[in-house]
Design a protein around this motif. Sequence first.
Motif, PDB file in Angstrom:
ATOM      1  N   ARG A  78     -27.296  53.571 -15.074  1.00 19.42           N
ATOM      2  CA  ARG A  78     -26.043  53.554 -14.304  1.00 19.42           C
ATOM      3  C   ARG A  78     -26.127  54.580 -13.179  1.00 19.42           C
ATOM      4  NH1 ARG A  78     -21.499  51.873 -17.875  1.00 19.42           N
ATOM      5  NH2 ARG A  78     -22.299  51.540 -19.989  1.00 19.42           N
ATOM      6  N   SER A  79     -25.507  54.241 -12.076  1.00 22.83           N
ATOM      7  CA  SER A  79     -25.274  55.207 -11.017  1.00 22.83           C
ATOM      8  C   SER A  79     -23.848  55.709 -11.181  1.00 22.83           C
ATOM      9  CB  SER A  79     -25.462  54.559  -9.641  1.00 22.83           C
ATOM     10  OG  SER A  79     -25.282  55.509  -8.613  1.00 22.83           O
ATOM     11  N   VAL A  80     -23.672  57.033 -11.355  1.00 24.69           N
ATOM     12  CA  VAL A  80     -22.367  57.569 -11.721  1.00 24.69           C
ATOM     13  C   VAL A  80     -21.976  58.714 -10.802  1.00 24.69           C
ATOM     14  CG1 VAL A  80     -22.714  56.932 -14.148  1.00 24.69           C
ATOM     15  CG2 VAL A  80     -23.307  59.256 -13.374  1.00 24.69           C
ATOM     16  N   LEU A  81     -20.672  58.945 -10.736  1.00 25.19           N
ATOM     17  CA  LEU A  81     -20.153  60.187 -10.197  1.00 25.19           C
ATOM     18  C   LEU A  81     -20.206  61.209 -11.324  1.00 25.19           C
ATOM     19  CD1 LEU A  81     -18.574  62.024  -8.205  1.00 25.19           C
ATOM     20  CD2 LEU A  81     -16.478  61.034  -9.189  1.00 25.19           C
ATOM     21  N   ARG A  82     -20.880  62.316 -11.088  1.00 23.96           N
ATOM     22  CA  ARG A  82     -21.015  63.343 -12.130  1.00 23.96           C
ATOM     23  C   ARG A  82     -20.286  64.614 -11.698  1.00 23.96           C
ATOM     24  NH1 ARG A  82     -26.631  64.058 -14.950  1.00 23.96           N
ATOM     25  NH2 ARG A  82     -25.697  62.297 -16.087  1.00 23.96           N
ATOM     26  N   ILE A  83     -19.307  65.002 -12.506  1.00 19.24           N
ATOM     27  CA  ILE A  83     -18.608  66.275 -12.330  1.00 19.24           C
ATOM     28  C   ILE A  83     -19.181  67.238 -13.358  1.00 19.24           C
ATOM     29  CG2 ILE A  83     -16.396  67.457 -12.544  1.00 19.24           C
ATOM     30  CD1 ILE A  83     -15.057  64.871 -11.609  1.00 19.24           C
ATOM     31  N   THR A  84     -19.720  68.356 -12.886  1.00 18.63           N
ATOM     32  CA  THR A  84     -20.375  69.313 -13.775  1.00 18.63           C
ATOM     33  C   THR A  84     -19.584  70.615 -13.817  1.00 18.63           C
ATOM     34  OG1 THR A  84     -22.540  68.378 -13.226  1.00 18.63           O
ATOM     35  CG2 THR A  84     -22.513  70.556 -14.254  1.00 18.63           C
ATOM     36  N   ASP A 119     -22.361  53.616  -6.294  1.00 14.56           N
ATOM     37  CA  ASP A 119     -23.731  53.132  -6.124  1.00 14.56           C
ATOM     38  C   ASP A 119     -24.407  53.718  -4.887  1.00 14.56           C
ATOM     39  OD1 ASP A 119     -23.667  51.534  -8.388  1.00 14.56           O
ATOM     40  OD2 ASP A 119     -22.855  49.804  -7.312  1.00 14.56           O
ATOM     41  N   ALA A 120     -23.674  54.406  -4.031  1.00 11.17           N
ATOM     42  CA  ALA A 120     -24.262  54.992  -2.824  1.00 11.17           C
ATOM     43  C   ALA A 120     -25.031  56.264  -3.184  1.00 11.17           C
ATOM     44  CB  ALA A 120     -23.168  55.298  -1.815  1.00 11.17           C
ATOM     45  N   PRO A 121     -25.901  56.728  -2.299  1.00  9.28           N
ATOM     46  CA  PRO A 121     -26.681  57.940  -2.598  1.00  9.28           C
ATOM     47  C   PRO A 121     -25.836  59.201  -2.713  1.00  9.28           C
ATOM     48  CG  PRO A 121     -27.686  56.670  -0.816  1.00  9.28           C
ATOM     49  CD  PRO A 121     -26.341  56.073  -1.052  1.00  9.28           C
ATOM     50  N   SER A 122     -24.672  59.206  -2.061  1.00 15.89           N
ATOM     51  CA  SER A 122     -23.814  60.392  -2.099  1.00 15.89           C
ATOM     52  C   SER A 122     -22.353  59.955  -2.180  1.00 15.89           C
ATOM     53  CB  SER A 122     -24.037  61.260  -0.856  1.00 15.89           C
ATOM     54  OG  SER A 122     -23.748  60.525   0.321  1.00 15.89           O
ATOM     55  N   ALA A 151     -21.490  65.142  -7.726  1.00 15.21           N
ATOM     56  CA  ALA A 151     -22.612  64.467  -7.066  1.00 15.21           C
ATOM     57  C   ALA A 151     -22.834  63.107  -7.709  1.00 15.21           C
ATOM     58  CB  ALA A 151     -23.880  65.318  -7.171  1.00 15.21           C
ATOM     59  N   ILE A 152     -23.589  62.261  -7.023  1.00 14.26           N
ATOM     60  CA  ILE A 152     -24.019  60.989  -7.595  1.00 14.26           C
ATOM     61  C   ILE A 152     -25.277  61.248  -8.432  1.00 14.26           C
ATOM     62  CG2 ILE A 152     -24.784  58.646  -7.109  1.00 14.26           C
ATOM     63  CD1 ILE A 152     -21.852  59.195  -6.409  1.00 14.26           C
ATOM     64  N   ALA A 153     -25.287  60.693  -9.651  1.00 10.71           N
ATOM     65  CA  ALA A 153     -26.415  60.894 -10.558  1.00 10.71           C
ATOM     66  C   ALA A 153     -26.779  59.568 -11.212  1.00 10.71           C
ATOM     67  CB  ALA A 153     -26.070  61.941 -11.613  1.00 10.71           C
ATOM     68  N   GLN A 154     -27.940  59.538 -11.832  1.00 11.26           N
ATOM     69  CA  GLN A 154     -28.412  58.349 -12.543  1.00 11.26           C
ATOM     70  C   GLN A 154     -28.505  58.667 -14.035  1.00 11.26           C
ATOM     71  OE1 GLN A 154     -28.799  55.533 -10.648  1.00 11.26           O
ATOM     72  NE2 GLN A 154     -28.164  56.874  -8.951  1.00 11.26           N
ATOM     73  N   THR A 155     -27.977  57.768 -14.865  1.00  7.03           N
ATOM     74  CA  THR A 155     -28.049  57.957 -16.300  1.00  7.03           C
ATOM     75  C   THR A 155     -27.972  56.608 -17.000  1.00  7.03           C
ATOM     76  OG1 THR A 155     -27.026  59.026 -18.233  1.00  7.03           O
ATOM     77  CG2 THR A 155     -25.533  58.331 -16.468  1.00  7.03           C
ATOM     78  N   GLU A 156     -28.880  56.366 -17.913  1.00 10.97           N
ATOM     79  CA  GLU A 156     -28.876  55.161 -18.742  1.00 10.97           C
ATOM     80  C   GLU A 156     -28.750  53.889 -17.903  1.00 10.97           C
ATOM     81  OE1 GLU A 156     -25.901  55.555 -21.734  1.00 10.97           O
ATOM     82  OE2 GLU A 156     -26.709  57.453 -22.484  1.00 10.97           O
TER      83      GLU A 156
END
Length: 488
Positions: free
Chosen positions: A53-59, A15-18, A46-51
Amino acid sequence: MLTAQWQLTWADEFDAPSINTTDWDVLTRRDSFNDELQYYIPEQAAIAQTEGRSVLRITATDEPLDGKAYRSARLESNYSQAYGRFEVMARIPTTKGIWPAAWLLPRDTPWPLGGEIDIMEHGGSRPNVVSSAYHWNNVPNFSQFVFGEYHAPAGQGPWADDFHEYAVEWDTRAIRYFVDGVNHFTVTPDMAPISSTPMSVILNTAVGGFFDGNPDGTTQFPNTFDIDYVRAYQQTGNVTNLLTNGEFSNNSNGWLRTGNTFVESHDPEGSHAFDGFGDHAIKLFGFASSKLIQSGVSVTGDSEYTLSANVRINSNDSITGTNNLLVMWMEFFDGNNNSLGSEGGVIADGSINNNTWLLRELTGVAPSDAVSVNVGFEFIQPNNQGGAVWVDSVSLTESLAIALAGDYNNNGVVDAADYTVWQDSFGSTTDLAADGNGNGVIDAADYTVWQDNFGQSASGLGANVNIPEPGSALLLLLGAGVLYRRRA
């Protein structure tokens, strides 16, 4: 019947910005194992927003870097824990040659001596299949393993279509793997030695390698592995260590030491107890009567007790190739302090692996007139040969029954009465007797837990019976419940 309770010990809700780099190591790694093709760099996480939710996103991307054709990310938690429940809520990518995974691995023990617990891994060319595995061996860099696959239930789309909870429950007697509350695979000691080494959480997406092969013309880039939360729990309520100071955090208080029996602090860089549990471990060695004993522990007659300990031999003071032994035992007594018999066995000798903690267990039933038990360890050196054995994390527990999955009224059988409990509390976040998957709300997943275990009993025998179906109103609620995900 006593239901296992779980106490949260560590979590990241992202839930944090980073990314919290106190909790996580975000790796920079060019070369990996398994013929993988990616370069791990922090910029791919990075932290991202989707649906909502605040998520950890590995790209994962197909951008070359320093001779590698792909970029991705790998995170390793700085928190480690032995045993407990670990949960990962995630939406995984599904495309050829992509290998997302959530797994547990010791931070400082050579692989696979401390084991490896793969909570979830997925080969992108099989969109409806996830798998779980356990690796072990006593030879570095050579793994034995067992695994189980779980196919998406009928009516559900590929795993990448939604967030799902992947979990593992790990104790001394089993490693149980779950997807959305369904226990799809279990490792028991007759299949593999259960690790007792503390492990960290790893989250990553590999590209290429032997698991799903390399990307091809159908592979989609970029692709994302979204993790909503990671949570770790320890079991409470039905596991109580009856011993005093079992992890030797308070030196050897509560224990009688004789002969060459020394308390040593954990010292990863030195020649003492190395990594371990609590603050100290006990070293036993020498030809003297080297014993470690705790006496007068209260027990109940006719109850079963398990004495467990972690033992270790260090290569710089090894008993490998000697006739030295370490014996563990428990002896029961009546109210007049008369011995009623004992159980015991060798838990370390010259053949066991060096430089890793190994769990040893001894189980015995207290005689009907028993009121106390003495537990102990003795180092035996028949030929004046050198070497020492370390002991840590000693526990004595009474064996208590754990409720059957789906047995919501705790009567020892999963039957129609449990369906009624679920039906009457559907949607509740306070009356959680029918919370079969432990997510804090009575929903469709709890019906599935009950349905999957219908007819099971405490004896392990299933009944040949018809499973009740929910009424039409609840069927509508179930349809909505499948799409509902609750966050704490």
